[in-house]
Write a protein that holds these residues in place. Structure first.
Motif, short mmCIF file in Angstrom:
data_model
loop_
_atom_site.label_atom_id
_atom_site.label_comp_id
_atom_site.label_asym_id
_atom_site.label_seq_id
_atom_site.Cartn_x
_atom_site.Cartn_y
_atom_site.Cartn_z
N GLN A 121 0.98 -1.19 0.07
CA GLN A 121 0.20 0.10 0.09
C GLN A 121 0.88 1.29 -0.05
O GLN A 121 1.98 1.22 0.76
N GLU A 132 -3.80 -4.12 -1.87
CA GLU A 132 -4.39 -3.12 -1.82
C GLU A 132 -3.69 -1.86 -2.13
O GLU A 132 -3.68 -0.84 -1.37
N ASN A 148 -5.54 1.99 -2.65
CA ASN A 148 -6.26 2.57 -1.54
C ASN A 148 -6.04 4.19 -1.20
O ASN A 148 -6.92 4.85 -1.04
N THR A 200 -7.91 -7.16 -2.24
CA THR A 200 -8.63 -5.95 -2.30
C THR A 200 -9.67 -6.21 -1.48
O THR A 200 -10.37 -7.32 -1.41
N HIS A 201 -10.57 -5.14 -0.94
CA HIS A 201 -11.73 -5.15 -0.39
C HIS A 201 -12.57 -4.39 -1.43
O HIS A 201 -13.99 -4.14 -1.00
N ASP A 202 -12.22 -4.02 -2.57
CA ASP A 202 -13.17 -3.14 -3.42
C ASP A 202 -13.68 -3.88 -4.46
O ASP A 202 -12.96 -4.53 -5.30
#
Length: 345
Positions: free
Chosen positions: A87, A162, A165, A194-196
């Motif tokens: 990140q 990620e 971010n 990722t959480h997207d």
């Protein structure tokens, strides 16, 4: 080509605190796989085990047939030939861009290192930036340099944790496209954590949805979106319309009307019918099979989401509308369903 194979990966940080619980994942050589999941699902723990920063409690990890993790085996991180894009870039602030990119290159003479560095800068679209310092770059440029640094040693696998971010939404789309193009140009196998959901679906060749320390579903973005393994996956990777229905002879009878099913169901069977909001269309209430009252309209520019309280349904449904919105809250509308649904339960 170097494929990644993970089998039975387990990790707990204490009694009763399992983070990974027998996770399995296969990424073909040259593919970009997005590992998608909510916070705490185990995706970052998985990445750290692949990189060698954590020891697994059980399971195996191989890259190109080379064992990195197995019972009694834990290859040191520096011997794994894995590139990492963290990140926010995490560039060395005291080194120039060129020296950052060349940091991991070994076994080459000075001229070859310089040539390889220039090739990587060209690959990420930053030719001529070698003499600059990291603080002189924008956030998007720093992420591209971090990718160049990860690719320069020609790793067997690239891990991206990620990496977008910290970027604003307008910049994120362009940087994602640049990163994907660079990975494909080198033929690198890569894993993006990722959480997207939008990021995963628009960027990756494969999407692995992680739930409770296991892969709930893995497939192409279209497969995961159109044929989700269960209602939870459906709701996690996009907006879902879930209604009760009874299926027979390939058609489900629902409060929204008859809906054809993607997988033929011949024997009578009750369950949850899954649709996407773009499969629902607003129509004249006088001629529609399902009718209701508009309760909300959310306009996004390129489309809008219209929420309708349908007669006979306890839960409102969302309808995605392209172009001008023809209704307002409080008005009556009909609903027509197009396309196929999936039946669960």
């Amino acid at each position: 080509m170097t494929d990644l194979r993970i089998e039975g990966l387990a990790k707990a940080y204490g009694p009763g605190s399992a983070v990974l619980d027998g996770l399995d994942l296969t990424v073909p050589g040259g593919a970009l796989a997005a590992v998608l999941g909510s916070s705490g699902c185990g995706k970052t723990t998985m990445l750290r085990i692949i990189a060698g920063f954590l020891r697994a409690d059980a399971g195996t990890v191989t890259v190109g047939g080379r064992t990195l993790v197995a019972p009694g085996v834990h290859l040191a991180p520096e011997r794994r030939r894995i590139g990492i894009v963290p990140q926010e870039g995490a560039l060395f602030p005291h080194l120039s861009v060129a020296r950052n990119v060349a940091f991991g290159i070994t076994g080459l003479d000075r001229d070859e290192r310089r040539r390889r560095t220039e090739e990587m800068l060209d690959l990420v679209g930053l030719t001529g930036y070698g003499d600059r310092m990291p603080h002189e770059l924008s956030g998007g440029q720093q992420q591209r340099i971090a990718l160049a640094r990860a690719l320069a040693p020609q790793p067997a696998l690239v891990l991206l944790d990620e990496p977008f971010n910290a970027l604003d939404s307008a910049l994120r789309t362009g940087v994602r496209a640049d990163v994907r193009a660079a990975l494909r140009a080198t033929g690198a196998t890569a894993v993006l954590v990722t959480h997207d959901q939008q990021e995963a679906m628009s960027t990756a060749d494969l999407v692995a949805v992680v739930r409770g320390g296991r892969v709930a579903q893995c497939g192409t973005p279209q497969e995961v979106y159109r044929r989700p393994a269960d209602p939870w996956v459906a709701g996690f990777v996009g907006d879902a319309v879930l209604v009760a229905g009874t299926a027979e002879n390939g058609t489900a009878t629902t409060p929204l009307g008859p809906v054809p099913l993607a997988a033929g169901v011949t024997a009578p069977r009750a369950g949850t019918v899954l649709l996407r909001p773009e499969q629902l269309h607003l129509t004249d209430p006088a001629s529609a099979g399902a009718r209701g009252t508009v309760t909300d309209v959310c306009f996004y520019g390129h489309d809008a989401m219209v929420t309708v309280a349908v007669d006979g349904l306890d839960t409102p449904v969302d309808v995605r509308v392209a172009g001008p919105v023809p209704v307002r809250p409080g008005e009556q509308t009909g609903i027509r369903v197009t396309g196929e649904a999936t039946l669960h339960g």
